[in-house]
Motif scaffolding. Structure first.
Motif, short mmCIF file in Angstrom:
data_model
loop_
_atom_site.label_atom_id
_atom_site.label_comp_id
_atom_site.label_asym_id
_atom_site.label_seq_id
_atom_site.Cartn_x
_atom_site.Cartn_y
_atom_site.Cartn_z
N ALA A 58 0.83 -1.20 0.00
CA ALA A 58 0.00 0.00 0.00
C ALA A 58 0.86 1.25 0.00
CB ALA A 58 -0.93 0.00 1.21
N GLY A 59 2.06 1.17 0.60
CA GLY A 59 2.93 2.34 0.63
C GLY A 59 3.30 2.84 -0.75
N VAL A 60 3.48 1.92 -1.70
CA VAL A 60 3.80 2.33 -3.06
C VAL A 60 2.65 3.11 -3.67
CG1 VAL A 60 4.53 1.51 -5.33
CG2 VAL A 60 5.24 0.28 -3.29
N LEU A 61 1.43 2.66 -3.46
CA LEU A 61 0.25 3.35 -3.98
C LEU A 61 0.10 4.72 -3.33
CD1 LEU A 61 -2.40 3.52 -5.54
CD2 LEU A 61 -3.50 2.21 -3.70
N VAL A 62 0.23 4.78 -2.02
CA VAL A 62 0.09 6.05 -1.30
C VAL A 62 1.17 7.03 -1.75
CG1 VAL A 62 0.22 7.14 0.98
CG2 VAL A 62 -1.02 5.00 0.71
N GLY A 63 2.41 6.55 -1.83
CA GLY A 63 3.50 7.42 -2.25
C GLY A 63 3.32 7.94 -3.66
N GLY A 64 2.87 7.07 -4.57
CA GLY A 64 2.65 7.50 -5.95
C GLY A 64 1.55 8.53 -6.06
N ALA A 65 0.45 8.31 -5.34
CA ALA A 65 -0.68 9.24 -5.40
C ALA A 65 -0.31 10.60 -4.82
CB ALA A 65 -1.87 8.65 -4.65
N ILE A 66 0.34 10.59 -3.64
CA ILE A 66 0.69 11.86 -3.00
C ILE A 66 1.69 12.63 -3.84
CG2 ILE A 66 1.85 12.87 -1.00
CD1 ILE A 66 0.63 10.68 0.72
N THR A 67 2.68 11.94 -4.37
CA THR A 67 3.71 12.61 -5.18
C THR A 67 3.11 13.23 -6.43
OG1 THR A 67 5.37 11.02 -4.41
CG2 THR A 67 5.91 12.30 -6.37
N THR A 68 2.16 12.54 -7.06
CA THR A 68 1.54 13.04 -8.29
C THR A 68 0.60 14.21 -8.02
OG1 THR A 68 1.70 10.85 -9.30
CG2 THR A 68 0.15 12.41 -10.29
N GLY B 57 7.24 2.87 -18.75
CA GLY B 57 6.89 4.27 -18.84
C GLY B 57 5.74 4.70 -17.95
N PHE B 58 5.46 3.96 -16.88
CA PHE B 58 4.38 4.32 -15.97
C PHE B 58 4.74 5.57 -15.17
CE2 PHE B 58 1.94 0.06 -15.26
CZ PHE B 58 1.82 -0.07 -16.64
N SER B 59 3.74 6.38 -14.84
CA SER B 59 3.93 7.49 -13.92
C SER B 59 3.97 6.95 -12.49
CB SER B 59 2.79 8.49 -14.07
OG SER B 59 1.56 7.89 -13.65
N ALA B 60 4.29 7.84 -11.53
CA ALA B 60 4.31 7.42 -10.12
C ALA B 60 2.94 6.95 -9.67
CB ALA B 60 4.80 8.58 -9.25
N LEU B 61 1.89 7.68 -10.07
CA LEU B 61 0.54 7.31 -9.68
C LEU B 61 0.12 5.99 -10.33
CD1 LEU B 61 -2.15 7.79 -8.34
CD2 LEU B 61 -2.79 9.28 -10.25
N ARG B 62 0.40 5.85 -11.62
CA ARG B 62 0.01 4.62 -12.31
C ARG B 62 0.77 3.42 -11.73
NH1 ARG B 62 0.25 3.46 -18.88
NH2 ARG B 62 -0.99 1.53 -18.83
N THR B 63 2.01 3.63 -11.35
CA THR B 63 2.78 2.56 -10.71
C THR B 63 2.12 2.15 -9.39
OG1 THR B 63 4.85 3.32 -11.70
CG2 THR B 63 5.02 1.93 -9.73
N GLY B 64 1.72 3.15 -8.61
CA GLY B 64 1.04 2.85 -7.35
C GLY B 64 -0.25 2.08 -7.57
N LEU B 65 -1.04 2.50 -8.56
CA LEU B 65 -2.29 1.81 -8.86
C LEU B 65 -2.04 0.39 -9.34
CD1 LEU B 65 -4.25 4.68 -10.68
CD2 LEU B 65 -4.73 3.72 -8.41
N ALA B 66 -0.92 0.18 -10.03
CA ALA B 66 -0.60 -1.16 -10.52
C ALA B 66 -0.35 -2.14 -9.39
CB ALA B 66 0.63 -1.09 -11.43
N PHE B 67 -0.02 -1.62 -8.21
CA PHE B 67 0.21 -2.49 -7.05
C PHE B 67 -1.06 -2.74 -6.24
CE2 PHE B 67 4.69 -1.40 -7.72
CZ PHE B 67 5.27 -2.64 -7.49
#
Length: 482
Positions: A164-174, A311-321
């Motif tokens: 979940a940390g990857v998703l949270v980090g990607g969303a917040i960063t984006t 080529g995923f963005s930070a948010l898309r990477t988080g959603l992928a997890f």
């Protein structure tokens, strides 16, 4: 949370449920604190490129934002467990939570890489106080079905939080900025502090002598683990057989051997000698180290693969997890039901075999891979397997531990979790680095493949260890039948 206890109608379960029922408020506070701690293991992964650009960090320095936290939390958990046993668990928990919240806020205000690394290290040290005191509060407050449900939820948080940390980090960063990756801990920590002061009962304790804390033992083990993780993390830059790497491994070995010598001579060793004889605890901690290492290392490599190769963005990477996180949750649910029918070691070994197969499947990914076809099945299988392992390890490792040693035992278990995370990133990155640089698309493809093959090999070894060393006793809903 009132629906968490499972009732299967077994006579032994009714007998064990005769203890007084406690309010779930304490569990909620402990889990909230642990969520903060576990999220911080991986929440910065998707924000690393942004942080590096903002603070002008070199690529090789980015790892310190992850390893500074993991090294200090993993090494300090040994002392944290002792402190929570000798002092007020309530006081240690609230102190750790307060320090963690403050260090999180300071991290967000950091203006240089050095300031951020230092703040991350303080976060790690405060987590070392927070985690064992929270787990010992749970194990000494609840009993019977409540304890089983609480420990199962604890295990789920431990595994789910990393993904979940990857998703949270990607969303917040984006959506905002990298600073909010740390600032978001502020309000959660403050609320947990406010509620914790009200719901956690005060304890009567006596002030122990300074020698009771075994500070020399804590210092040598922290230094030894820090040297090991730092050296492993730099093998990609300097190589496995360089003078720098060999010197670092040698220094780590000397410090860890010194720790063992100090423990043998200490009047009050960090670990009482009999703790090492507790087979469920020692074997469970070893399995915890292995499965967490694979989990965190895979998240790290997959994040790089998705962003660098696909080529995923930070948010898309988080959603992928997100499916990965859901699979871990499903694995914990499956494990809780299966524990009524199979032994903990069979369940843990089966979960590790599933992890090995999923890792091997992921290793076949190529430059032209599609997420749904080439990554999702492997991530789902790996998540399911990890969830199946965490529950039997979390439930059985603390079996039979007296209240007086609940803190040191939980510190031992969670040391496996934290050090496993640090070693997982270091080892799998080092293995991946032998196939190419993770900073380039071509190198990331070959590195990801080799790293996941390494994860598969490690998973098989951990499965064998679980089958041989974990308890063979049949369990009902996660509790041994004696």
């Amino acid at each position: 949370m009132s629906h968490a206890p499972a009732h299967h109608g077994h006579p032994v379960e009714h007998q064990e449920d005769e203890g007084p029922r406690r309010p779930w408020a304490l569990l909620a506070v402990a889990l909230a604190a642990q969520i903060l701690v576990v999220l911080d293991i991986s929440v910065v992964n998707t924000a690393l490129p942004t942080i590096g650009q903002s603070l002008h960090l070199a690529g090789g320095d980015l790892q310190w934002l992850v390893t500074a936290y993991l090294m200090m939390s993993g090494g300090g958990l040994l002392l944290g467990g002792r402190v929570s046993d000798l002092l007020s668990r309530r006081g240690v928990f609230l102190t750790g939570l307060g320090l963690f919240t403050a260090a999180s806020l300071v991290s967000g205000f950091a203006e240089t890489g050095t300031q951020l690394v230092v703040a991350r290290a303080v976060q790690g040290l405060s987590a070392a106080l927070l985690t064992p005191s929270a787990l010992s509060l749970i194990t000494t407050t609840y009993s019977g079905a409540q304890r089983r449900a609480a420990l199962a939820l604890w295990g789920a948080v431990g595994s789910l939080g990393v993904a979940a940390g990857v998703l949270v980090g990607g969303a917040i960063t984006t959506w905002t900025s990298w600073q909010f990756v740390f600032w978001v801990n502020g309000p959660v920590g403050l609320v947990a502090l406010f509620v914790g002061r009200r719901v956690i009962a005060r304890e009567k304790t006596t002030v122990p002598a300074r020698s009771a804390f075994d500070v020399p033992g804590a210092a040598t083990v922290i230094a030894g683990l820090a040297a090991l993780v730092h050296t492993l993390g730099n093998t990609g830059t300097y190589g496995w057989w360089s003078v720098r790497t060999l010197a670092g491994l040698g220094a780590s070995a000397v410090l860890l051997v010194t720790f063992l010598i100090v423990e043998q001579r200490a009047a009050r060793p960090l670990f009482p000698p009999h703790v090492w004889k507790l087979r469920p605890l020692v074997s469970g901690t070893t399995v915890m180290l292995g499965v967490t290492g694979i989990l965190v290392g895979t998240v790290f490599l997959a994040s790089i693969f998705m962003q660098t190769v696909m080529g995923f963005s930070a948010l898309r990477t988080g959603l992928a997890f997100l499916p990965f996180a859901l699979a871990i949750t499903a694995g914990t649910v499956v494990a809780r039901h299966l524990l009524a029918h199979v032994t903990p070691r069979v369940l843990a070994a089966a979960g590790m075999v599933l992890v090995a197969g999923a890792s091997a499947l992921l290793s076949t990914a190529s430059a032209g891979s599609q997420y749904a076809v080439d990554l999702l099945p492997g991530l789902a299988g790996l998540g399911l397997g990890v969830g199946m392992v965490f529950v039997p390890v979390s439930v059985t490792s603390m079996s039979g531990i007296p209240d007086t040693h609940a803190g040191v035992a939980s510190g031992f278990l969670m040391t496996g979790h934290e050090i496993g995370a640090a070693l997982g990133v270091a080892v799998l990155s080092a293995v991946a680095g032998t196939a190419g640089s993770l900073a380039t698309a071509d190198g990331a493809v070959h590195g990801f493949s080799r790293g996941l093959l390494g994860a598969a090999v490690i998973a098989v070894a951990v499965a064998v260890l679980a089958l041989v060393r974990m308890p063979a006793t049949r369990a009902t809903a996660g509790v041994h039948l004696h």
